[in-house]
Motif scaffolding. Structure first.
Motif, PDB file in Angstrom:
ATOM      1  N   UNK A   1      26.649  19.858 -23.399  1.00 34.12           N
ATOM      2  CA  UNK A   1      26.443  18.719 -22.510  1.00 34.12           C
ATOM      3  C   UNK A   1      26.177  19.251 -21.101  1.00 34.12           C
ATOM      4  N   UNK A   2      24.958  19.707 -20.834  1.00 35.28           N
ATOM      5  CA  UNK A   2      24.651  20.221 -19.499  1.00 35.28           C
ATOM      6  C   UNK A   2      24.820  19.138 -18.441  1.00 35.28           C
ATOM      7  N   UNK A   3      25.035  19.587 -17.199  1.00 33.64           N
ATOM      8  CA  UNK A   3      25.240  18.656 -16.098  1.00 33.64           C
ATOM      9  C   UNK A   3      23.973  18.523 -15.263  1.00 33.64           C
ATOM     10  N   UNK A   4      23.735  17.311 -14.810  1.00 31.67           N
ATOM     11  CA  UNK A   4      22.574  17.003 -13.983  1.00 31.67           C
ATOM     12  C   UNK A   4      23.013  16.243 -12.741  1.00 31.67           C
ATOM     13  N   UNK A   5      22.301  16.444 -11.664  1.00 30.22           N
ATOM     14  CA  UNK A   5      22.351  15.533 -10.533  1.00 30.22           C
ATOM     15  C   UNK A   5      21.453  14.340 -10.842  1.00 30.22           C
ATOM     16  N   UNK A   6      21.905  13.144 -10.497  1.00 27.25           N
ATOM     17  CA  UNK A   6      21.021  11.992 -10.433  1.00 27.25           C
ATOM     18  C   UNK A   6      20.628  11.854  -8.963  1.00 27.25           C
ATOM     19  N   UNK A   7      19.474  12.377  -8.620  1.00 33.35           N
ATOM     20  CA  UNK A   7      19.053  12.423  -7.226  1.00 33.35           C
ATOM     21  C   UNK A   7      18.704  11.046  -6.671  1.00 33.35           C
ATOM     22  N   UNK A   8      18.600  10.055  -7.545  1.00 39.58           N
ATOM     23  CA  UNK A   8      18.394   8.681  -7.091  1.00 39.58           C
ATOM     24  C   UNK A   8      19.710   7.971  -6.817  1.00 39.58           C
TER      25      UNK A   8
ATOM     26  N   UNK B   1      25.403  13.890  -4.512  1.00 42.27           N
ATOM     27  CA  UNK B   1      24.772  12.987  -5.476  1.00 42.27           C
ATOM     28  C   UNK B   1      25.622  12.889  -6.734  1.00 42.27           C
ATOM     29  N   UNK B   2      25.352  11.856  -7.515  1.00 45.01           N
ATOM     30  CA  UNK B   2      26.101  11.610  -8.739  1.00 45.01           C
ATOM     31  C   UNK B   2      25.871  12.723  -9.755  1.00 45.01           C
ATOM     32  N   UNK B   3      26.954  13.121 -10.438  1.00 52.29           N
ATOM     33  CA  UNK B   3      26.895  14.142 -11.482  1.00 52.29           C
ATOM     34  C   UNK B   3      27.056  13.474 -12.833  1.00 52.29           C
ATOM     35  N   UNK B   4      26.137  13.779 -13.751  1.00 45.28           N
ATOM     36  CA  UNK B   4      26.177  13.193 -15.088  1.00 45.28           C
ATOM     37  C   UNK B   4      25.856  14.269 -16.112  1.00 45.28           C
ATOM     38  N   UNK B   5      26.286  14.034 -17.339  1.00 49.46           N
ATOM     39  CA  UNK B   5      25.953  14.937 -18.432  1.00 49.46           C
ATOM     40  C   UNK B   5      25.159  14.173 -19.477  1.00 49.46           C
ATOM     41  N   UNK B   6      24.443  14.905 -20.299  1.00 51.12           N
ATOM     42  CA  UNK B   6      23.750  14.287 -21.428  1.00 51.12           C
ATOM     43  C   UNK B   6      23.509  15.341 -22.491  1.00 51.12           C
ATOM     44  N   UNK B   7      23.444  14.883 -23.722  1.00 47.79           N
ATOM     45  CA  UNK B   7      23.161  15.799 -24.809  1.00 47.79           C
ATOM     46  C   UNK B   7      21.740  16.337 -24.682  1.00 47.79           C
ATOM     47  N   UNK B   8      21.553  17.545 -25.167  1.00 47.31           N
ATOM     48  CA  UNK B   8      20.211  18.128 -25.134  1.00 47.31           C
ATOM     49  C   UNK B   8      19.259  17.258 -25.946  1.00 47.31           C
ATOM     50  N   UNK B   9      18.126  16.949 -25.358  1.00 49.32           N
ATOM     51  CA  UNK B   9      17.134  16.129 -26.025  1.00 49.32           C
ATOM     52  C   UNK B   9      17.284  14.641 -25.781  1.00 49.32           C
TER      53      UNK B   9
ATOM     54  N   UNK C   1      22.050  21.147 -12.969  1.00 56.90           N
ATOM     55  CA  UNK C   1      22.883  21.947 -12.073  1.00 56.90           C
ATOM     56  C   UNK C   1      23.846  22.858 -12.835  1.00 56.90           C
ATOM     57  N   UNK C   2      24.008  22.634 -14.153  1.00 54.52           N
ATOM     58  CA  UNK C   2      24.902  23.511 -14.924  1.00 54.52           C
ATOM     59  C   UNK C   2      24.482  23.521 -16.384  1.00 54.52           C
ATOM     60  N   UNK C   3      24.216  24.722 -16.901  1.00 56.92           N
ATOM     61  CA  UNK C   3      23.922  24.901 -18.320  1.00 56.92           C
ATOM     62  C   UNK C   3      25.237  24.953 -19.095  1.00 56.92           C
TER      63      UNK C   3
ATOM     64  N   UNK D   1      11.597  13.764 -12.110  1.00 56.07           N
ATOM     65  CA  UNK D   1      11.593  13.253 -10.734  1.00 56.07           C
ATOM     66  C   UNK D   1      12.957  12.771 -10.249  1.00 56.07           C
ATOM     67  N   UNK D   2      13.870  12.504 -11.179  1.00 55.60           N
ATOM     68  CA  UNK D   2      15.182  11.960 -10.809  1.00 55.60           C
ATOM     69  C   UNK D   2      16.328  12.914 -11.126  1.00 55.60           C
TER      70      UNK D   2
END
Length: 255
Positions: free
Chosen positions: A104-111, A118-126, A94-96, A89-90
């Motif tokens: 470290x894929x990239x995600x939008x934090x839509x909140x 919107x803010x761009x963040x990465x996180x490890x898979x899992x 946006x990038x594999x 939901x959040x």
């Protein structure tokens, strides 16, 4: 798209087409259907800048492409279709990342919306959503920062890297008037964490990490025709503001 957002995206498009060689001939947008399917996964309207980005570069980013990050709409859709990432939901992928060592894929934090983006963040898979590594306050700033770095700063004869330190709540508000007085222009509008400044003989980029309690520091990369030019400008920033300027590296090293 509202007129103000159209002006912002027009400025971004003009900047990228000026800085990135042959971009117009090589970028390729995603189909409206692909964009609509990503929006369906997000479960809410996409940030206006992301819609613009997908419409211009959703199939190919041309020379602006990142080595291991795939921003294409089809790759995003494939990752969800194959279950490599689950709808959230959040967070919106946006990038594999194809890095085999530590992806470290990239995600939008839509909140965390900001200026039609919107803010761009990465996180490890899992990793869970609390283990985000926040990178840029907006995707617009991430792309502009990367383009200016790769296609202008890295092409200039002298580079230095370092940090600005200060107690002001907005460090860039101290830097901007000095840079303007020295003839630098800002190619696009940015927020308090990312600064982009250009002059014919030099270019400066600054970055801070959003929401990490690092408001007292901005790292910078500064390039120009000579070390003397860079030293003089950094001296002007230090003299005209309350900032401490620390240079950590010169490339090539100074004799």
């Amino acid at each position: 798209m509202p007129a103000q957002e159209q002006e912002v995206e027009a400025a971004m498009e003009a900047f990228l087409l000026r800085v990135v060689p042959n971009l117009r001939q090589q970028w390729k947008g995603a189909t409206p259907d692909a964009i609509a399917r990503i929006e369906q996964i997000a479960g809410r309207p996409l940030p206006p800048f992301y819609r613009w980005f997908l419409s211009r570069m959703g199939q190919s980013m041309g020379p602006l492409a990142y080595p291991t990050l795939d921003f294409s709409a089809q790759r995003v859709l494939d990752c969800y279709a194959k279950g490599w990432v689950a709808p959230h939901p959040r967070l919106l992928l946006i990038a594999h990342d194809s890095n085999s060592m530590m992806p470290m894929p990239l995600f939008y934090d839509l909140d965390a919306p900001a200026r039609g983006d919107a803010l761009v963040a990465s996180k490890e898979e899992g990793a869970d959503e609390d283990d985000l590594y926040e990178k840029f306050e907006t995707l617009r700033e991430m792309l502009a920062w990367g383009a200016l770095s790769l296609f202008r700063l890295e092409k200039m004869p002298q580079i230095c890297r370092g940090t600005f330190h200060g107690d002001h709540p907005n460090l860039l508000a101290l830097i901007e008037p000095v840079m303007s007085s020295l003839g630098f222009k800002q190619p696009i509008s940015t927020g308090p964490y990312c600064g982009l400044y250009e002059r014919d003989d030099a270019a400066l980029i600054c970055i801070g990490t959003p929401r990490q309690g690092l408001d007292k520091v901005r790292s910078f990369k500064f390039s120009g025709n000579t070390a003397g030019v860079l030293r003089k400008i950094l001296g002007e920033i230090a003299a005209a503001s309350s900032l401490e300027v620390q240079v950590d590296e010169w490339v090539p090293a100074l004799q």
